[in-house]
Design a protein around this motif. Structure first.
Motif, mmCIF file in Angstrom:
data_model
loop_
_atom_site.group_PDB
_atom_site.id
_atom_site.type_symbol
_atom_site.label_atom_id
_atom_site.label_comp_id
_atom_site.label_asym_id
_atom_site.label_seq_id
_atom_site.Cartn_x
_atom_site.Cartn_y
_atom_site.Cartn_z
ATOM 1 N N PRO A 106 0.848 -1.192 0.000
ATOM 2 C CA PRO A 106 0.000 0.000 0.000
ATOM 3 C C PRO A 106 0.881 1.238 0.000
ATOM 4 C CG PRO A 106 0.122 -0.900 2.211
ATOM 5 C CD PRO A 106 0.950 -1.807 1.330
ATOM 6 N N VAL A 107 0.410 2.315 -0.573
ATOM 7 C CA VAL A 107 1.121 3.587 -0.515
ATOM 8 C C VAL A 107 0.277 4.560 0.298
ATOM 9 C CG1 VAL A 107 2.327 3.224 -2.683
ATOM 10 C CG2 VAL A 107 0.092 4.321 -2.707
ATOM 11 N N THR A 108 0.883 5.653 0.713
ATOM 12 C CA THR A 108 0.182 6.569 1.630
ATOM 13 C C THR A 108 -0.924 7.358 0.960
ATOM 14 O OG1 THR A 108 1.884 8.228 1.223
ATOM 15 C CG2 THR A 108 2.186 6.783 3.124
ATOM 16 N N GLY A 109 -0.873 7.502 -0.353
ATOM 17 C CA GLY A 109 -1.899 8.257 -1.049
ATOM 18 C C GLY A 109 -1.613 8.321 -2.533
ATOM 19 N N PRO A 110 -2.528 8.904 -3.312
ATOM 20 C CA PRO A 110 -2.357 8.987 -4.767
ATOM 21 C C PRO A 110 -1.059 9.663 -5.184
ATOM 22 C CG PRO A 110 -4.582 9.597 -4.137
ATOM 23 C CD PRO A 110 -3.801 9.498 -2.869
ATOM 24 N N ASP A 111 -0.583 10.624 -4.362
ATOM 25 C CA ASP A 111 0.632 11.347 -4.713
ATOM 26 C C ASP A 111 1.866 10.442 -4.724
ATOM 27 O OD1 ASP A 111 -1.048 13.491 -4.650
ATOM 28 O OD2 ASP A 111 -0.478 14.115 -2.636
ATOM 29 N N GLU A 112 1.809 9.357 -3.963
ATOM 30 C CA GLU A 112 2.968 8.471 -3.849
ATOM 31 C C GLU A 112 2.915 7.327 -4.871
ATOM 32 O OE1 GLU A 112 5.483 9.127 -1.836
ATOM 33 O OE2 GLU A 112 4.396 10.961 -1.304
ATOM 34 N N ALA A 113 1.891 7.304 -5.700
ATOM 35 C CA ALA A 113 1.728 6.208 -6.654
ATOM 36 C C ALA A 113 2.106 6.650 -8.063
ATOM 37 C CB ALA A 113 0.286 5.722 -6.635
ATOM 38 N N PRO A 114 2.557 5.734 -8.903
ATOM 39 C CA PRO A 114 2.860 6.074 -10.299
ATOM 40 C C PRO A 114 1.582 6.393 -11.065
ATOM 41 C CG PRO A 114 2.936 3.719 -9.989
ATOM 42 C CD PRO A 114 2.791 4.307 -8.619
ATOM 43 N N THR A 115 1.700 7.192 -12.081
ATOM 44 C CA THR A 115 0.561 7.589 -12.890
ATOM 45 C C THR A 115 0.108 6.434 -13.793
ATOM 46 O OG1 THR A 115 1.349 9.865 -12.918
ATOM 47 C CG2 THR A 115 -0.264 9.243 -14.604
ATOM 48 N N CYS A 116 -1.186 6.203 -13.841
ATOM 49 C CA CYS A 116 -1.734 5.118 -14.665
ATOM 50 C C CYS A 116 -1.525 5.417 -16.142
ATOM 51 C CB CYS A 116 -3.224 4.945 -14.401
ATOM 52 S SG CYS A 116 -3.647 4.529 -12.692
ATOM 53 N N THR A 117 -1.138 4.414 -16.901
ATOM 54 C CA THR A 117 -1.048 4.535 -18.357
ATOM 55 C C THR A 117 -2.073 3.647 -19.043
ATOM 56 O OG1 THR A 117 0.600 2.765 -18.533
ATOM 57 C CG2 THR A 117 1.424 5.018 -18.204
ATOM 58 N N ASN A 118 -2.756 2.789 -18.281
ATOM 59 C CA ASN A 118 -3.756 1.889 -18.844
ATOM 60 C C ASN A 118 -4.809 1.625 -17.774
ATOM 61 O OD1 ASN A 118 -5.008 -0.842 -19.378
ATOM 62 N ND2 ASN A 118 -3.842 -0.595 -21.260
ATOM 63 N N HIS A 119 -6.047 1.963 -18.065
ATOM 64 C CA HIS A 119 -7.146 1.773 -17.122
ATOM 65 C C HIS A 119 -8.067 0.659 -17.579
ATOM 66 C CE1 HIS A 119 -6.509 5.587 -14.860
ATOM 67 N NE2 HIS A 119 -6.007 5.988 -16.009
ATOM 68 N N SER A 120 -8.636 -0.084 -16.645
ATOM 69 C CA SER A 120 -9.641 -1.089 -16.963
ATOM 70 C C SER A 120 -10.605 -1.215 -15.796
ATOM 71 C CB SER A 120 -8.996 -2.448 -17.243
ATOM 72 O OG SER A 120 -9.994 -3.424 -17.470
ATOM 73 N N ASP A 121 -11.879 -1.340 -16.112
ATOM 74 C CA ASP A 121 -12.899 -1.571 -15.083
ATOM 75 C C ASP A 121 -13.040 -3.048 -14.756
ATOM 76 O OD1 ASP A 121 -13.514 1.115 -14.833
ATOM 77 O OD2 ASP A 121 -15.058 1.053 -16.396
ATOM 78 N N LEU A 122 -12.323 -3.884 -15.492
ATOM 79 C CA LEU A 122 -12.397 -5.322 -15.261
ATOM 80 C C LEU A 122 -11.532 -5.720 -14.070
ATOM 81 C CD1 LEU A 122 -12.016 -6.593 -18.932
ATOM 82 C CD2 LEU A 122 -14.138 -6.372 -17.638
ATOM 83 N N PRO A 123 -11.897 -6.804 -13.366
ATOM 84 C CA PRO A 123 -10.987 -7.341 -12.355
ATOM 85 C C PRO A 123 -9.811 -8.016 -13.022
ATOM 86 C CG PRO A 123 -12.888 -8.782 -12.604
ATOM 87 C CD PRO A 123 -13.162 -7.563 -13.448
ATOM 88 N N ALA A 124 -8.723 -8.179 -12.291
ATOM 89 C CA ALA A 124 -7.523 -8.817 -12.827
ATOM 90 C C ALA A 124 -7.069 -9.930 -11.885
ATOM 91 C CB ALA A 124 -6.411 -7.798 -13.014
ATOM 92 N N ILE A 125 -6.476 -10.969 -12.474
ATOM 93 C CA ILE A 125 -5.887 -12.067 -11.699
ATOM 94 C C ILE A 125 -4.422 -12.177 -12.084
ATOM 95 C CG2 ILE A 125 -5.921 -14.530 -11.194
ATOM 96 C CD1 ILE A 125 -8.870 -14.578 -11.849
ATOM 97 N N VAL A 126 -3.551 -12.126 -11.079
ATOM 98 C CA VAL A 126 -2.108 -12.276 -11.293
ATOM 99 C C VAL A 126 -1.701 -13.665 -10.805
ATOM 100 C CG1 VAL A 126 0.184 -11.385 -10.739
ATOM 101 C CG2 VAL A 126 -1.760 -9.797 -10.954
ATOM 102 N N PHE A 127 -1.073 -14.453 -11.669
ATOM 103 C CA PHE A 127 -0.662 -15.802 -11.262
ATOM 104 C C PHE A 127 0.556 -16.236 -12.056
ATOM 105 C CE2 PHE A 127 -3.521 -16.353 -14.805
ATOM 106 C CZ PHE A 127 -2.990 -17.400 -15.533
ATOM 107 N N SER A 128 1.229 -17.257 -11.547
ATOM 108 C CA SER A 128 2.429 -17.788 -12.194
ATOM 109 C C SER A 128 2.095 -19.022 -13.022
ATOM 110 C CB SER A 128 3.490 -18.145 -11.152
ATOM 111 O OG SER A 128 4.588 -18.805 -11.756
ATOM 112 N N ASP A 129 2.781 -19.153 -14.149
ATOM 113 C CA ASP A 129 2.608 -20.302 -15.030
ATOM 114 C C ASP A 129 3.815 -21.237 -14.950
ATOM 115 O OD1 ASP A 129 1.267 -21.761 -17.112
ATOM 116 O OD2 ASP A 129 2.713 -20.967 -18.533
#
Length: 490
Positions: free
Chosen positions: A176-199
């Motif tokens: 987690p970061v302390t707020g929006p100011d501490e986060a990188p700027t989005c370059t790609n937005h999606s309203d879909l959920p995402a799943i991160v996993f290893s293959d």
């Protein structure tokens, strides 16, 4: 011909440091060239290394993400500690102080034996190439549940107790970061959920493909009806291609090669890691939508176009033909040394014996057409997922006090509503009798070898051993299977 697979764009650039690496790269290029000319049912992979922020995934099932150059990828390691120096930040502003009376909740759960997982909702920003996932708290959530301000390092593969499987899996940092100011700027937005996993995990093992990736991914994604993005770390192109039908039917969108992705991808909900409570199994009590293993097999039948969901017993009377028996004949270890004799005996009893066939798509049709399957314990028996309900599954257990390994298939077989039969060989039916004297601990005290660990067990009882069935001793097992299929007594 469907869309070509964008394989070369999905490879992280690196500097070959020796001849072995160069040769490995050459092998990969040959493989990629092969797959790029293969029809994958209009399914292709897209890896975006750098793209403008108009690239987005929409709910209509179409993807407007564009291919981008991999020229900006460097060859060296990218350390988590250097994140602040490499990601663009928004203008700094003060964030509100946490209230002391807020309840603290973790973003990640590391308490399970088999897996680590994270579930993050809100403003989630992912920088794949840096293997970092950030959660940005809302400025309007002062009175809501707060989250622990700590960093988690997890490997998103559900076999965390198994060092051999986990060693090659890439670590993902969740913070987690302390707020929006501490986060990188989005370059790609999606309203879909995402799943991160290893293959990654165990490569080239059919059983573990199902146990550690396909079944857990089904339980995580099926309920989302294709409206989900997969970000795959340790992506293995040939394995993705092998199971392209599974991926295609769990997501409507292109797979993202997490390790090479230069985008800052922003989602409203992200699941990190897959959930698995047992080998080749689903626990409906702890699974969204209460899915069962039978639901998974029905899913597999559907996506591979298998028409035979139930074996109509009695076979002979109902279908007017002999029951079909598929013998899974292993090619290297645990081979049948007298396969011809086994085939002759089965045919003599009243089976039609079917030979094995290469190619997953074709082989699934062959398996589904059969009423029984038999083979020595091994990954190839995972083809049981294509059998119709009521079919018979015969597992040959090698010598070595290995009755317990039968459970790796017994449990799922029974949950798939198949008839399970088990045959345990004697020392005389094992080729180990040709390698060790009868008074050797391999025969007198096999448990002592198991006590030395998995590698010792595998070397002696799985790698060195082939099987020569005693036909007279094995015949009653075949008779039991035949009587079941022809009697109609379920």
């Amino acid at each position: 011909m469907g869309h070509e697979v964008g394989l070369l764009k999905s490879i992280c650039r690196f500097e070959p440091r020796n001849l072995a690496v160069g040769l490995l790269l050459g092998c990969f290029l040959v493989t990629f060239a092969y797959f790029s000319m293969t029809n994958f049912d209009s399914f292709h992979f897209l890896v975006v290394n750098s793209a403008p922020n108009e690239n987005a995934a929409f709910h209509n099932g179409d993807t407007v993400q564009k291919m981008a150059s991999s020229e900006k990828l460097d060859a060296g390691p990218f350390h988590h500690e250097s994140l602040s120096e490499t990601i663009p930040k928004a203008t700094t502003r003060k964030t509100k102080q946490k209230k002391e009376n807020k309840r603290q909740a973790p973003l990640c759960d590391l308490s399970q034996i088999r897996f680590d997982k994270c579930e993050i909702e809100g403003d989630v920003r992912i920088f794949g190439r840096n293997s970092t996932i950030m959660w940005v708290p809302s400025s309007k959530s002062d009175d809501d549940l707060d989250y622990e301000r700590k960093v988690w390092h997890i490997k998103p593969y559900p076999r965390k107790w198994d060092k051999d499987a986990m060693d090659p899996v890439r670590m993902v940092t969740v913070k987690p970061v302390t707020g929006p100011d501490e986060a990188p700027t989005c370059t790609n937005h999606s309203d879909l959920p995402a799943i991160v996993f290893s293959d990654r995990g165990y490569e080239d093992n059919y059983f573990h493909d199902f146990t550690d990736v396909l079944v857990p991914l089904f339980t995580a994604a099926r309920r989302l009806q294709g409206e989900v993005i997969f970000l795959v770390t340790d992506l293995m192109i040939y394995r993705i291609a092998k199971y392209v039908r599974v991926y295609k039917n769990l997501t409507k969108y292109d797979l993202i090669n997490f390790d090479c992705d230069e985008e800052i991808r922003c989602y409203k909900k992200v699941y990190i890691g897959l959930t698995s409570y047992d080998d080749f199994d689903i626990d409906p009590e702890r699974t969204p939508e209460r899915y069962t293993l039978l639901d998974f097999t029905k899913f597999m039948h559907t996506i591979y176009g298998l028409k035979r969901n139930v074996a109509e017993i009695p076979i002979q009377k109902t279908l007017g033909r002999k029951p079909r028996l598929l013998i899974v004949a292993r090619g290297k270890t645990r081979r049948f040394m007298n396969l011809d004799d086994i085939v002759h005996s089965a045919e003599e009893l009243g089976f039609e014996v079917v030979a094995t066939t290469d190619g997953l798509d074709r082989f699934s049709l062959v398996v589904n057409s059969c009423d029984a399957i038999m083979g020595v314990h091994g990954a190839g028996l995972s083809n049981m997922v294509f059998l119709p309900i009521n079919a018979v599954f015969i597992q040959i257990v090698p010598w070595g006090n290995l009755v317990w390994v039968g459970n790796y298939f017994r449990r799922p077989v029974e949950k798939m509503k198949l008839k399970y039969l088990q045959y345990e060989i004697t020392p005389e039916e094992s080729t180990l009798i040709e390698q060790y004297p009868k008074n050797h601990t391999v025969f007198t005290h096999p448990a002592s070898i198991q006590q030395k660990g998995w590698k010792a067990l595998k070397k002696v009882f799985l790698v060195k051993q082939n099987v020569r069935l005693n036909i007279d001793r094995f015949r009653p097992t075949l008779q039991e299977a035949l009587e079941y299929l022809n009697s109609g007594n379920l």
